[in-house]
Design a protein around this motif. Structure first.
Motif, PDB file in Angstrom:
ATOM      1  N   LEU A  11       0.845  -1.181   0.000  1.00 38.12           N
ATOM      2  CA  LEU A  11       0.000   0.000   0.000  1.00 38.12           C
ATOM      3  C   LEU A  11       0.887   1.239   0.000  1.00 38.12           C
ATOM      4  O   LEU A  11       1.821   1.351   0.809  1.00 38.12           O
ATOM      5  CB  LEU A  11      -0.891  -0.006   1.241  1.00 38.12           C
ATOM      6  CG  LEU A  11      -1.746   1.242   1.500  1.00 38.12           C
ATOM      7  CD1 LEU A  11      -2.755   1.439   0.385  1.00 38.12           C
ATOM      8  CD2 LEU A  11      -2.431   1.130   2.853  1.00 38.12           C
ATOM      9  N   VAL A  12       0.596   2.167  -0.891  1.00 33.61           N
ATOM     10  CA  VAL A  12       1.399   3.386  -0.998  1.00 33.61           C
ATOM     11  C   VAL A  12       0.473   4.546  -1.332  1.00 33.61           C
ATOM     12  O   VAL A  12      -0.571   4.348  -1.959  1.00 33.61           O
ATOM     13  CB  VAL A  12       2.497   3.218  -2.068  1.00 33.61           C
ATOM     14  CG1 VAL A  12       1.898   3.022  -3.454  1.00 33.61           C
ATOM     15  CG2 VAL A  12       3.484   4.364  -2.043  1.00 33.61           C
ATOM     16  N   GLN A  13       0.850   5.733  -0.914  1.00 32.48           N
ATOM     17  CA  GLN A  13       0.062   6.917  -1.243  1.00 32.48           C
ATOM     18  C   GLN A  13       0.354   7.367  -2.664  1.00 32.48           C
ATOM     19  O   GLN A  13       1.440   7.110  -3.211  1.00 32.48           O
ATOM     20  CB  GLN A  13       0.385   8.045  -0.267  1.00 32.48           C
ATOM     21  CG  GLN A  13      -0.173   7.831   1.125  1.00 32.48           C
ATOM     22  CD  GLN A  13      -0.003   9.051   2.011  1.00 32.48           C
ATOM     23  OE1 GLN A  13       0.918   9.840   1.829  1.00 32.48           O
ATOM     24  NE2 GLN A  13      -0.881   9.197   2.977  1.00 32.48           N
ATOM     25  N   ALA A  14      -0.599   8.055  -3.237  1.00 30.43           N
ATOM     26  CA  ALA A  14      -0.412   8.609  -4.573  1.00 30.43           C
ATOM     27  C   ALA A  14       0.842   9.484  -4.597  1.00 30.43           C
ATOM     28  O   ALA A  14       1.096  10.247  -3.663  1.00 30.43           O
ATOM     29  CB  ALA A  14      -1.630   9.417  -4.988  1.00 30.43           C
ATOM     30  N   GLY A  15       1.617   9.329  -5.665  1.00 33.68           N
ATOM     31  CA  GLY A  15       2.878  10.039  -5.787  1.00 33.68           C
ATOM     32  C   GLY A  15       4.068   9.262  -5.262  1.00 33.68           C
ATOM     33  O   GLY A  15       5.210   9.663  -5.490  1.00 33.68           O
ATOM     34  N   GLY A  16       3.801   8.182  -4.574  1.00 34.95           N
ATOM     35  CA  GLY A  16       4.869   7.371  -3.997  1.00 34.95           C
ATOM     36  C   GLY A  16       5.452   6.385  -4.984  1.00 34.95           C
ATOM     37  O   GLY A  16       5.111   6.381  -6.176  1.00 34.95           O
ATOM     38  N   SER A  17       6.344   5.537  -4.471  1.00 39.01           N
ATOM     39  CA  SER A  17       7.064   4.571  -5.300  1.00 39.01           C
ATOM     40  C   SER A  17       7.032   3.183  -4.675  1.00 39.01           C
ATOM     41  O   SER A  17       6.941   3.044  -3.451  1.00 39.01           O
ATOM     42  CB  SER A  17       8.520   5.006  -5.476  1.00 39.01           C
ATOM     43  OG  SER A  17       8.618   6.263  -6.108  1.00 39.01           O
ATOM     44  N   LEU A  18       7.134   2.197  -5.527  1.00 41.89           N
ATOM     45  CA  LEU A  18       7.305   0.806  -5.116  1.00 41.89           C
ATOM     46  C   LEU A  18       8.206   0.131  -6.140  1.00 41.89           C
ATOM     47  O   LEU A  18       8.225   0.523  -7.312  1.00 41.89           O
ATOM     48  CB  LEU A  18       5.967   0.057  -5.075  1.00 41.89           C
ATOM     49  CG  LEU A  18       5.053   0.241  -3.880  1.00 41.89           C
ATOM     50  CD1 LEU A  18       3.746  -0.512  -4.119  1.00 41.89           C
ATOM     51  CD2 LEU A  18       5.707  -0.235  -2.596  1.00 41.89           C
ATOM     52  N   ARG A  19       8.922  -0.885  -5.684  1.00 39.37           N
ATOM     53  CA  ARG A  19       9.684  -1.707  -6.615  1.00 39.37           C
ATOM     54  C   ARG A  19       9.231  -3.151  -6.485  1.00 39.37           C
ATOM     55  O   ARG A  19       9.329  -3.740  -5.396  1.00 39.37           O
ATOM     56  CB  ARG A  19      11.185  -1.621  -6.369  1.00 39.37           C
ATOM     57  CG  ARG A  19      11.973  -2.330  -7.469  1.00 39.37           C
ATOM     58  CD  ARG A  19      13.470  -2.203  -7.326  1.00 39.37           C
ATOM     59  NE  ARG A  19      14.029  -3.198  -6.414  1.00 39.37           N
ATOM     60  CZ  ARG A  19      15.258  -3.666  -6.494  1.00 39.37           C
ATOM     61  NH1 ARG A  19      16.075  -3.227  -7.436  1.00 39.37           N
ATOM     62  NH2 ARG A  19      15.701  -4.543  -5.609  1.00 39.37           N
ATOM     63  N   GLY A 115       1.302 -13.309  -8.710  1.00 37.49           N
ATOM     64  CA  GLY A 115       0.853 -11.932  -8.597  1.00 37.49           C
ATOM     65  C   GLY A 115       1.107 -11.326  -7.239  1.00 37.49           C
ATOM     66  O   GLY A 115       1.196 -12.036  -6.227  1.00 37.49           O
ATOM     67  N   THR A 116       1.208 -10.003  -7.217  1.00 42.13           N
ATOM     68  CA  THR A 116       1.372  -9.261  -5.963  1.00 42.13           C
ATOM     69  C   THR A 116       0.497  -8.014  -6.025  1.00 42.13           C
ATOM     70  O   THR A 116       0.430  -7.354  -7.062  1.00 42.13           O
ATOM     71  CB  THR A 116       2.857  -8.899  -5.731  1.00 42.13           C
ATOM     72  OG1 THR A 116       3.002  -8.277  -4.451  1.00 42.13           O
ATOM     73  CG2 THR A 116       3.410  -7.973  -6.806  1.00 42.13           C
ATOM     74  N   GLN A 117      -0.173  -7.725  -4.924  1.00 46.05           N
ATOM     75  CA  GLN A 117      -1.137  -6.632  -4.900  1.00 46.05           C
ATOM     76  C   GLN A 117      -0.427  -5.291  -4.703  1.00 46.05           C
ATOM     77  O   GLN A 117       0.407  -5.132  -3.809  1.00 46.05           O
ATOM     78  CB  GLN A 117      -2.144  -6.841  -3.773  1.00 46.05           C
ATOM     79  CG  GLN A 117      -3.147  -5.709  -3.596  1.00 46.05           C
ATOM     80  CD  GLN A 117      -4.151  -5.637  -4.725  1.00 46.05           C
ATOM     81  OE1 GLN A 117      -4.711  -6.657  -5.133  1.00 46.05           O
ATOM     82  NE2 GLN A 117      -4.394  -4.426  -5.237  1.00 46.05           N
ATOM     83  N   VAL A 118      -0.802  -4.342  -5.533  1.00 44.53           N
ATOM     84  CA  VAL A 118      -0.357  -2.953  -5.383  1.00 44.53           C
ATOM     85  C   VAL A 118      -1.596  -2.093  -5.199  1.00 44.53           C
ATOM     86  O   VAL A 118      -2.515  -2.131  -6.029  1.00 44.53           O
ATOM     87  CB  VAL A 118       0.442  -2.481  -6.613  1.00 44.53           C
ATOM     88  CG1 VAL A 118       0.707  -0.988  -6.524  1.00 44.53           C
ATOM     89  CG2 VAL A 118       1.748  -3.249  -6.719  1.00 44.53           C
ATOM     90  N   THR A 119      -1.628  -1.353  -4.106  1.00 44.94           N
ATOM     91  CA  THR A 119      -2.755  -0.468  -3.820  1.00 44.94           C
ATOM     92  C   THR A 119      -2.232   0.951  -3.626  1.00 44.94           C
ATOM     93  O   THR A 119      -1.350   1.170  -2.786  1.00 44.94           O
ATOM     94  CB  THR A 119      -3.516  -0.921  -2.572  1.00 44.94           C
ATOM     95  OG1 THR A 119      -3.963  -2.265  -2.744  1.00 44.94           O
ATOM     96  CG2 THR A 119      -4.721  -0.023  -2.330  1.00 44.94           C
ATOM     97  N   VAL A 120      -2.785   1.878  -4.401  1.00 45.04           N
ATOM     98  CA  VAL A 120      -2.362   3.270  -4.326  1.00 45.04           C
ATOM     99  C   VAL A 120      -3.535   4.086  -3.798  1.00 45.04           C
ATOM    100  O   VAL A 120      -4.595   4.143  -4.432  1.00 45.04           O
ATOM    101  CB  VAL A 120      -1.911   3.794  -5.695  1.00 45.04           C
ATOM    102  CG1 VAL A 120      -1.381   5.228  -5.557  1.00 45.04           C
ATOM    103  CG2 VAL A 120      -0.856   2.892  -6.301  1.00 45.04           C
ATOM    104  N   SER A 121      -3.340   4.696  -2.651  1.00 46.02           N
ATOM    105  CA  SER A 121      -4.408   5.483  -2.039  1.00 46.02           C
ATOM    106  C   SER A 121      -4.309   6.942  -2.484  1.00 46.02           C
ATOM    107  O   SER A 121      -3.221   7.465  -2.725  1.00 46.02           O
ATOM    108  CB  SER A 121      -4.325   5.393  -0.522  1.00 46.02           C
ATOM    109  OG  SER A 121      -3.101   5.945  -0.066  1.00 46.02           O
TER     110      SER A 121
END
Length: 122
Positions: A11-19, A115-121
């Motif tokens: 889970l990450v906020q909008a504008g953030g990053s994930l790898r 698969g892996t879940q990505v959630t952008v709040s």
């Protein structure tokens, strides 16, 4: 056989990053292209990016171009998806896949990870 295992979602906020990472094992991958796809609830699976093991040539969907970067580490048999400037519409299950051809259609790919879940709040 080829085994693919993704990791790095969250889970990450909008504008953030994930790898995201994709660990590949089994057969040699030199002849494969590796792709990342995503699927949001109620939507079809969507191509995100692909890379060739041999040359590292890349290709991106227009929706992620300039924000996402696909890369690979040949000795480690790893493929990565660096996702920057994330948007709520990037929320989906992300899967890596292996293919003999340079395609963007899920039917071009022979092997898939879970698969892996990505959630952008927002």
């Amino acid at each position: 056989q080829v085994q693919l295992v993704e990791s790095g979602g969250g889970l990450v906020q909008a504008g953030g990053s994930l790898r995201l990472s994709c660990a590949a094992s089994g057969r040699t991958f030199i002849k494969y292209a590796m792709g990342w796809f995503r699927q949001a609830p109620g939507k079809e699976r969507e191509f995100v990016a692909r890379i060739t093991w041999s040359s590292g040539s890349t290709y991106y969907a227009d929706s992620v171009k300039g924000r996402f970067t696909i890369s690979r580490d040949n000795p480690k048999n790893m493929v990565y998806l660096q996702m920057n400037s994330l948007k709520p519409e990037d929320t989906a299950v992300y899967s890596c896949a292996a293919s003999y051809v340079l395609g963007q259609d899920p039917d071009d790919y022979d092997y898939w990870g879970q698969g892996t879940q990505v959630t952008v709040s927002s």
